[in-house]
Design an enzyme around this catalytic site. Structure first.
Site, short mmCIF file in Angstrom:
data_model
loop_
_atom_site.label_atom_id
_atom_site.label_comp_id
_atom_site.label_asym_id
_atom_site.label_seq_id
_atom_site.Cartn_x
_atom_site.Cartn_y
_atom_site.Cartn_z
N THR B 87 0.81 -1.21 0.00
CA THR B 87 0.00 0.00 0.00
C THR B 87 0.85 1.26 0.00
OG1 THR B 87 -1.68 -1.20 1.23
CG2 THR B 87 -1.84 1.18 1.27
N THR B 165 2.02 -4.91 4.29
CA THR B 165 1.95 -5.23 5.72
C THR B 165 1.70 -6.72 6.00
OG1 THR B 165 -0.42 -4.74 5.73
CG2 THR B 165 1.07 -2.97 6.39
N ASP B 166 0.99 -7.40 5.11
CA ASP B 166 0.51 -8.73 5.46
C ASP B 166 1.61 -9.66 5.98
OD1 ASP B 166 -1.94 -7.87 4.77
OD2 ASP B 166 -2.39 -9.47 3.33
N LYS B 243 1.95 -8.68 13.06
CA LYS B 243 0.76 -7.93 12.66
C LYS B 243 -0.41 -8.49 13.46
CE LYS B 243 -1.87 -6.22 8.70
NZ LYS B 243 -2.26 -6.36 7.30
#
Lengths: 488, 423
Positions: B87, B165-166, B243
């Site tokens: 992103t 981020t995942d 996360k």
């Protein structure tokens, strides 16, 4: 003050007055892109969040002029958050949920009533707004319908478009470079109705506003101060368009439009161009600069959601079920078990919508009818205050607050009326729902004493005497239990 | 329907009863039968292709070329960046409907001018552009190689790596093991909110990352929002980060450890010990055995799933067990003890981590734990499962000796083990 006669109307035409109305109406559903209830709060927030916004180049590569103006200062925004009316969506911490179907249906009803053509495929957009009133830095908005009309005494006025959007956060305090907002209002569905610049006179503007208002009120929309807001776009021949924002009261509309016309005339007399800008309407009918007029650079698609398809079947279904007429409303009220008098009062006093709304908080039609119709009257006569003033003090938000506390059993039904009395007398609402509780043993002794003193009365008569003695510091149900013990 | 209009052109779309004017946009993949049009009001609407009689070109779209000149100031420290996707590097291209990647200093400057106030970004390397869920060990190796080259460049004071981020946690752990003798800060950062919005979390994350990159904290770390406020970030050890939220900006939390520092946009507050800058040359230790797996234990689970891994020549398995380190044992209909003994005899290395995420394993407290422990499986203390998976692949590339593997797995290379849990 200018006299409004036929010559005046000709005068407006000569000036080339072009005037378009934008009506913003809150819908009476949960929020548009999450499942939070659409209720405004009075109390202190549960927590606050600090944020910053950064101007971003739009899809054309330009930073919007309005956005530029707002980002000029390095502001910090403080948001007051309420757990029961806010979730991660309003906090810009979770993607939007699917658009609220109820809100969409209501919008479509209104679109049909305004003779609009509904768009079968449309896209939810992000409108860049970086004054902090949206945590995300944009307002989600979608065009639902176009090309409608309404009839007025001075001819047809075209409806250009119908837009369903999120309401913004409420600004509370501007403290130097920081701005404090409450997040309760953010995300409430807001329907925007934009007319074409077909309006030729200030009087006609008022007529259009009232006409649209009538249609809105036949559908499930929010009622009361702040739930409907009007903007007017005005230009005269040779001048630039100005948007006047934030009309609450149609009464000052004519005066405000006249003031803006003379303001624009002053520019023309000085051979100057008035800036195209957004101005805030003040209560006296004048206006104040708010921000430059935003351009198209500030609209881009909401990429977290799919295209919105409005199916023919849905439109047909809505056409078959357009809002109920007054006679049908009566039928609905009868079903709640209210007596004829109460029903008549509810309709006459135009409290039907509030009644329905409160019923969603607490399913007790009799009590709610009393809260809306009887208690204010009783308090007014006891405290010798006008019913209008009582109505302002015991406004919807106050009543919702007290009702919710009743629902949570913080106060009893007996105490509710006293809470209202205490609020009218000037107590803060948070305090007015706090009751000292009388020691139950003392109560019991008193009851025995009363029964001895006045023998042979009915249960209800004893009840009255005991309640009078303790004036609301006891629970009626408990008292009745005790009385029953001693009166056989 | 024929037309010479291209995406981005201003057109008239003729339907039977109405003509719309606007800019022609690309239709999303899922809506192939639709033409998307941006009206003058800025609103986009869709029109069914079968209803369109004609699309008439009114005005060709104009390519805008802006020349952005980024001034390099000698007073500011130089940093380098590696962009990998996610992103934080994706900008919406409304003409295409999809995203464009930010891959040059100029692109970055346009979106993150604040970053450039603190540092000169003198190099931007793009080994590949991928969403993090599409990456594997070969991608981690590529990033490590690029990082080594940049870190050994004396003009560069520190390195920022932007990433989706995942699976950022896995890359972070991999770099912690792959980059040996670290000499400068390596900062991984991200964004949870798209960068086209004014509220994007990328701004603060990058500003704080820039400070971390020029700081003395010579570690592989993740820098990101500490809370849902835009006020400061944490610099978290790359082996101790997970996360823990699907959408919040403070999704990444330190687990079983402490952040190195609290980073505001203008200052750093140190929280825990770190290695300092030095004149080492960074070395690569890239070898990795990807025949490793991570399996989560659940009630009633059939242990014969392990046969699959044996058959497919897996070398090591991380079992994410319950509580202090438990799996179904003798009172269960599916006793794992026998199968665990069997697969270890056949050469598979089995390590254990905690599915509670927080806390340390201890197999000796309950009899079930002791029974499992006695099979010889390796309990990895307070190590995160994701870090353990990466470390096992890395250790297996070094030795085949069972005892040696156990010793290495329980040796602290890069903060992955913490013998003092304070919370």
């Amino acid at each position: 003050m200018i006299k409004k006669d036929i010559t005046q109307v000709k005068e407006w035409k000569k000036l080339g007055l072009k005037c378009g109305l934008e009506v913003h109406q809150q819908l009476d559903t949960n929020k548009l892109f999450c499942n939070c209830p659409s209720i405004l709060r009075q109390e202190e927030p549960d927590f606050t969040v600090k944020r910053k916004l950064h101007a971003v180049a739009g899809e054309s590569g330009d930073i919007d002029i309005a956005a530029k103006h707002e980002t000029a200062q390095d502001k910090e925004f403080i948001y007051k958050v309420y757990n029961n009316v806010n979730c991660l969506v309003e906090l810009d911490e979770e993607p939007p949920h699917e658009i609220n179907k109820e809100a969409l249906k209501i919008s479509l009803q209104i679109a049909i009533l305004l003779n609009c053509k509904i768009l079968p495929i449309t896209q939810i957009m992000r409108k860049t707004v970086i004054d902090g009133s949206n945590t995300s830095g944009f307002q989600r908005t979608v065009m639902i319908a176009r090309d409608g009309f309404i009839e007025t005494n001075q001819g047809k006025v075209k409806i250009e478009g119908l837009f369903l959007e999120e309401d913004s956060a409420r600004p509370m305090i501007r403290d130097g470079k920081n701005i404090i907002y409450r997040l309760d209002r953010l995300g409430i569905p807001l329907l925007e109705i934009a007319t074409a610049p077909d309006i030729k006179t200030p009087e006609q503007a008022k007529e259009v506003a009232l006409h649209i208002g009538d249609i809105l009120r036949s559908c499930r929309v929010k009622r009361g101060i702040g739930t409907i807001r009007q903007d007017i776009n005005i230009s005269i021949k040779g001048s630039n368009r100005v948007e006047l924002k934030g009309f609450q009261d149609p009464k000052i509309m004519v005066k405000t439009v006249e003031n803006e016309i003379s303001r624009q005339q002053d520019f023309l007399k000085k051979r100057m161009n008035n800036p195209s800008e957004v101005r805030n309407v003040l209560p006296d009918g004048t206006s104040k600069f708010l921000r430059p007029m935003p351009g198209e650079a500030r609209m881009y698609p909401e990429t977290d959601l799919l295209l919105l398809n409005i199916h023919r079947n849905l439109i047909n279904e809505i056409k078959r079920n357009l809002p109920k007429l007054r006679s049908e409303v009566l039928e609905d009220l009868k079903k709640t078990g209210l007596n004829h008098e109460m029903i008549k009062l509810l309709i006459r006093q135009n409290k039907f919508e509030e009644f329905k709304e409160f019923l969603r908080i607490l399913d007790n039609p009799q009590l709610i009818a009393k809260i809306l119709l009887i208690f204010p009257k009783e308090i007014a006569s006891r405290e010798k205050i006008s019913i209008n003033k009582i109505g302002k003090i015991l406004n919807k938000e106050v009543l919702v607050y007290v009702l919710e506390n009743l629902k949570r059993k913080k106060i009893s039904e007996d105490q509710l009326k006293q809470s209202l009395e205490r609020i009218v007398k000037g107590e803060k609402i948070e305090k007015a729902i706090v009751f000292e509780k009388e020691d139950i043993n003392v109560v019991e002794e008193k009851i025995i004493e009363i029964i001895k003193r006045k023998q042979g009365l009915s249960l209800n008569a004893y009840m009255g005497l005991v309640m009078k003695e303790f004036h609301g510091k006891i629970d009626g149900k408990e008292v009745m239990e005790i009385i029953k013990k001693y009166v056989e | 329907m024929k037309s010479n209009a291209k995406l981005g052109d201003y057109v008239e779309v003729h339907l039977s009863k109405i003509i719309y004017e606007g800019i022609l946009l690309e239709t999303p993949e899922s809506e192939k039968g639709v033409v998307l049009l941006k009206l003058d009001s800025g609103y986009n609407i869709g029109l069914n292709k079968k209803d369109i009689l004609e699309i008439k070109l009114i005005k060709k779209s104009q390519e805008r070329k802006e020349d952005i000149i980024i001034k390099k100031e000698s007073s500011k420290p130089n940093i380098a960046m590696i962009i990998t996707g996610g992103t934080i590097a994706a900008r919406l291209n409304p003409k295409k409907g999809g995203v464009d990647w930010l891959t040059t200093p100029e692109d970055l400057f346009k979106f993150y001018p604040e970053l450039f106030k603190k540092v000169n970004v003198i190099k931007v390397e793009v080994p590949f552009m991928k969403a993090s869920e599409d990456m594997d060990f070969k991608d981690w190796q590529k990033i490590a190689k690029t990082a080594q080259r940049l870190l050994n460049d004396s003009n560069i004071k520190g390195l920022i790596i932007t990433h989706g981020t995942d699976f950022l946690g896995y890359t972070a752990a991999a770099l912690s093991f792959f980059l040996r003798d670290l000499n400068k800060p390596v900062v991984l950062t991200y964004s949870q909110r798209s960068i086209d919005r004014a509220s994007s979390d990328a701004n603060l994350n990058l500003e704080c990352s820039a400070l971390a990159a020029i700081s003395n904290i010579t570690e592989v770390m993740l820098v990101g929002h500490a809370s849902i406020n835009d006020d400061f970030c944490y610099a978290i050890p790359a082996t101790k980060v997970r996360k823990l939220h699907s959408s919040r900006r403070d999704a990444f939390k330190v687990v079983n450890s402490k952040p190195f520092a609290k980073i505001f946009h203008d200052k750093i507050e140190i929280i825990s010990d770190y290695k300092v800058r030095n004149r080492n040359k960074v070395k690569l230790d890239l070898k990795f055995v990807d025949k490793v797996a991570l399996i989560k234990i659940y009630p009633g689970q059939d242990s014969s799933i392990l046969n699959y891994y044996l058959r497919n020549k897996y070398k090591g398995i991380i079992l994410e067990m319950s509580g202090l380190g438990h799996a179904p044992t003798k009172r269960s209909r599916n006793n794992w003890v026998k199968k665990l003994k069997e697969i270890q005899k056949k050469g598979l290395i089995v390590c254990v981590t905690a599915q509670t995420i927080y806390g340390r394993l201890n197999p000796l407290v309950y009899s079930n734990g002791r029974e499992l422990f006695d099979t010889g499986i390796i309990y990895l203390e307070d190590m995160l499962s994701e870090t353990a998976l990466i470390k096992l692949g890395w250790v297996l590339a070094k030795t085949k000796n069972r005892e040696e593997i156990k010793k290495l797995m329980l040796t602290n290379f890069s903060h992955e083990l913490n013998d003092r849990l304070e919370e």
